[in-house]
Scaffold this motif. Structure first.
Motif, PDB file in Angstrom:
ATOM      1  N   GLY A  15       0.807  -1.217   0.000  1.00 40.54           N
ATOM      2  CA  GLY A  15       0.000   0.000   0.000  1.00 40.54           C
ATOM      3  C   GLY A  15       0.836   1.261   0.000  1.00 40.54           C
ATOM      4  O   GLY A  15       0.493   2.240  -0.691  1.00 40.54           O
ATOM      5  N   ILE A  16       1.914   1.281   0.774  1.00 41.06           N
ATOM      6  CA  ILE A  16       2.767   2.471   0.796  1.00 41.06           C
ATOM      7  C   ILE A  16       3.425   2.683  -0.565  1.00 41.06           C
ATOM      8  O   ILE A  16       3.587   3.816  -1.023  1.00 41.06           O
ATOM      9  CB  ILE A  16       3.819   2.333   1.910  1.00 41.06           C
ATOM     10  CG1 ILE A  16       3.133   2.442   3.277  1.00 41.06           C
ATOM     11  CG2 ILE A  16       4.903   3.403   1.776  1.00 41.06           C
ATOM     12  CD1 ILE A  16       4.057   2.214   4.445  1.00 41.06           C
ATOM     13  N   GLU A  49      19.068   0.212   0.788  1.00 36.92           N
ATOM     14  CA  GLU A  49      18.915  -1.249   0.890  1.00 36.92           C
ATOM     15  C   GLU A  49      17.450  -1.667   0.819  1.00 36.92           C
ATOM     16  O   GLU A  49      17.127  -2.720   0.261  1.00 36.92           O
ATOM     17  CB  GLU A  49      19.536  -1.759   2.191  1.00 36.92           C
ATOM     18  CG  GLU A  49      19.405  -3.263   2.351  1.00 36.92           C
ATOM     19  CD  GLU A  49      20.235  -3.808   3.492  1.00 36.92           C
ATOM     20  OE1 GLU A  49      19.905  -4.902   3.970  1.00 36.92           O
ATOM     21  OE2 GLU A  49      21.213  -3.166   3.901  1.00 36.92           O
ATOM     22  N   ILE A  50      16.550  -0.849   1.400  1.00 36.65           N
ATOM     23  CA  ILE A  50      15.118  -1.145   1.360  1.00 36.65           C
ATOM     24  C   ILE A  50      14.374   0.135   1.018  1.00 36.65           C
ATOM     25  O   ILE A  50      14.954   1.237   1.027  1.00 36.65           O
ATOM     26  CB  ILE A  50      14.605  -1.698   2.717  1.00 36.65           C
ATOM     27  CG1 ILE A  50      14.838  -0.687   3.842  1.00 36.65           C
ATOM     28  CG2 ILE A  50      15.247  -3.038   3.041  1.00 36.65           C
ATOM     29  CD1 ILE A  50      14.271  -1.104   5.183  1.00 36.65           C
ATOM     30  N   ASN A  51      13.071   0.009   0.707  1.00 42.92           N
ATOM     31  CA  ASN A  51      12.251   1.184   0.442  1.00 42.92           C
ATOM     32  C   ASN A  51      11.344   1.466   1.635  1.00 42.92           C
ATOM     33  O   ASN A  51      11.326   0.706   2.614  1.00 42.92           O
ATOM     34  CB  ASN A  51      11.437   1.002  -0.839  1.00 42.92           C
ATOM     35  CG  ASN A  51      10.599  -0.276  -0.809  1.00 42.92           C
ATOM     36  OD1 ASN A  51       9.955  -0.590   0.199  1.00 42.92           O
ATOM     37  ND2 ASN A  51      10.612  -1.013  -1.905  1.00 42.92           N
ATOM     38  N   TYR A  52      10.578   2.551   1.546  1.00 45.18           N
ATOM     39  CA  TYR A  52       9.730   2.949   2.673  1.00 45.18           C
ATOM     40  C   TYR A  52       8.649   1.911   2.970  1.00 45.18           C
ATOM     41  O   TYR A  52       8.326   1.643   4.137  1.00 45.18           O
ATOM     42  CB  TYR A  52       9.085   4.307   2.378  1.00 45.18           C
ATOM     43  CG  TYR A  52      10.007   5.478   2.584  1.00 45.18           C
ATOM     44  CD1 TYR A  52      10.342   5.906   3.861  1.00 45.18           C
ATOM     45  CD2 TYR A  52      10.544   6.156   1.495  1.00 45.18           C
ATOM     46  CE1 TYR A  52      11.199   6.987   4.055  1.00 45.18           C
ATOM     47  CE2 TYR A  52      11.401   7.238   1.675  1.00 45.18           C
ATOM     48  CZ  TYR A  52      11.725   7.638   2.959  1.00 45.18           C
ATOM     49  OH  TYR A  52      12.577   8.705   3.145  1.00 45.18           O
ATOM     50  N   GLY A  53       8.068   1.337   1.934  1.00 44.88           N
ATOM     51  CA  GLY A  53       7.042   0.332   2.147  1.00 44.88           C
ATOM     52  C   GLY A  53       7.577  -0.878   2.890  1.00 44.88           C
ATOM     53  O   GLY A  53       6.939  -1.378   3.829  1.00 44.88           O
ATOM     54  N   SER A  54       8.757  -1.356   2.487  1.00 46.48           N
ATOM     55  CA  SER A  54       9.372  -2.496   3.165  1.00 46.48           C
ATOM     56  C   SER A  54       9.720  -2.157   4.609  1.00 46.48           C
ATOM     57  O   SER A  54       9.567  -2.982   5.511  1.00 46.48           O
ATOM     58  CB  SER A  54      10.624  -2.934   2.416  1.00 46.48           C
ATOM     59  OG  SER A  54      10.309  -3.344   1.105  1.00 46.48           O
TER      60      SER A  54
END
Length: 300
Positions: A39-40, A262-267
């Motif tokens: 969703g993010i 390394e990761i995105n905001y959703g993760s």
């Protein structure tokens, strides 16, 4: 239990439904984490249509959660009642047909009632929570490690630290409470004896000894009460204040991993939700379950 049929105690259809229901319930938080992650991503891409779709899925999942919870509760109640009834009937039947038994039947009935409750509670408060812990933690950690090994290692390490701290203070609270109750019983017993022998004490003028002895017993009781209160407060502090501190630290670590790419905001948000609900909460609830399993006893 001798002579108890497994087919009467366990209906595999109910057990299968109970296991499946528990798996779905225990991993609902993981489902929410995945939906938050997706969703993010849609929100950042300004994809409002798919974002509304995520909302519908979450609402549908919540309704399904309530229905599954109700169904598993009904199944578990049936298994609990059937187990209690079957065990008590078989034990009483065995005692009635045992001509060599010299035990008091009234005492035996009391012991049967106690043991039946213990065996039934063993499933409800021991085995089922332990299975919940294993499944919730396993799937939660798998999800987190897939997203980021750094976050997975952090949540696992912090979870173990929380468990060790909570287990220590929980056990200390139980020990100190037991000692306090013992000291309290001694003081109450002493006051009872004083009341019974009050005329004799007046004759020999033992007021000073009586007051001194009562003060000693009260001081010991007060000492254990203070220790019990401190252990209980420390345990509550870990389960409330400590978890908040680690939540903030984990959020900061997630933001740093987003910054380095390394990761995105959703993760990050999905892992954060899974770490709190599936890892930390599971470790904090484990001391109570282990304490119940260790102290579980039967009389016959």
């Amino acid at each position: 239990m001798i002579g108890i049929s497994g087919n009467r105690l366990i209906k595999w259809r109910e057990v299968s439904g109970l296991i499946l229901g528990k798996l779905l319930l225990n991993n609902f938080n993981l489902f929410v984490s995945l939906m938050l992650q997706v969703g993010i991503g849609y929100a950042l891409n300004r994809n409002s249509k798919r974002l509304w779709g995520i909302l519908v899925v979450l609402i549908s999942g919540s309704i399904a959660y309530a229905v599954i919870y109700y169904g598993t509760s009904i199944i578990f109640t049936r298994v609990h009642q059937r187990t209690s009834q079957e065990i008590s009937e078989r034990l009483i039947h065995k005692e009635l047909n045992d001509r060599k038994s010299n035990s008091s039947f009234g005492k035996f009935i009391n012991l049967v009632s106690l043991d039946v409750q213990n065996v039934s509670d063993f499933l409800e408060s021991g085995i089922v929570p332990l299975i919940d812990f294993c499944t919730t933690l396993l799937f939660g950690l798998c999800y987190i490690f897939i997203v980021s090994r750094i976050l997975g290692s952090f949540y696992l390490l912090m979870g173990v630290v929380l468990f060790c701290s909570a287990y220590y203070f929980y056990n200390q609270s139980l020990i100190n409470r037991k000692e306090y109750q013992t000291a309290d019983d001694k003081q109450k017993g002493f006051l009872t004896e004083i009341f019974k022998n009050l005329p004799i004490l007046k004759i020999f003028q033992l007021d000073d000894w009586t007051n001194s002895r009562n003060y000693t017993l009260f001081s010991k009781k007060q000492l254990w009460f203070v220790k019990y209160s401190k252990a209980g407060a420390s345990n509550i502090g870990i389960m409330s204040g400590g978890i908040y501190v680690i939540e903030i630290v984990s959020l900061g670590l997630g933001l740093w991993l987003v910054k380095v790419g390394e990761i995105n905001y959703g993760s990050m948000v999905g892992v954060w939700n899974a770490g709190i609900g599936s890892v930390f909460d599971s470790f904090l609830a484990l001391p109570i379950t282990l304490s119940f399993l260790v102290n579980q006893k039967s009389s016959i």
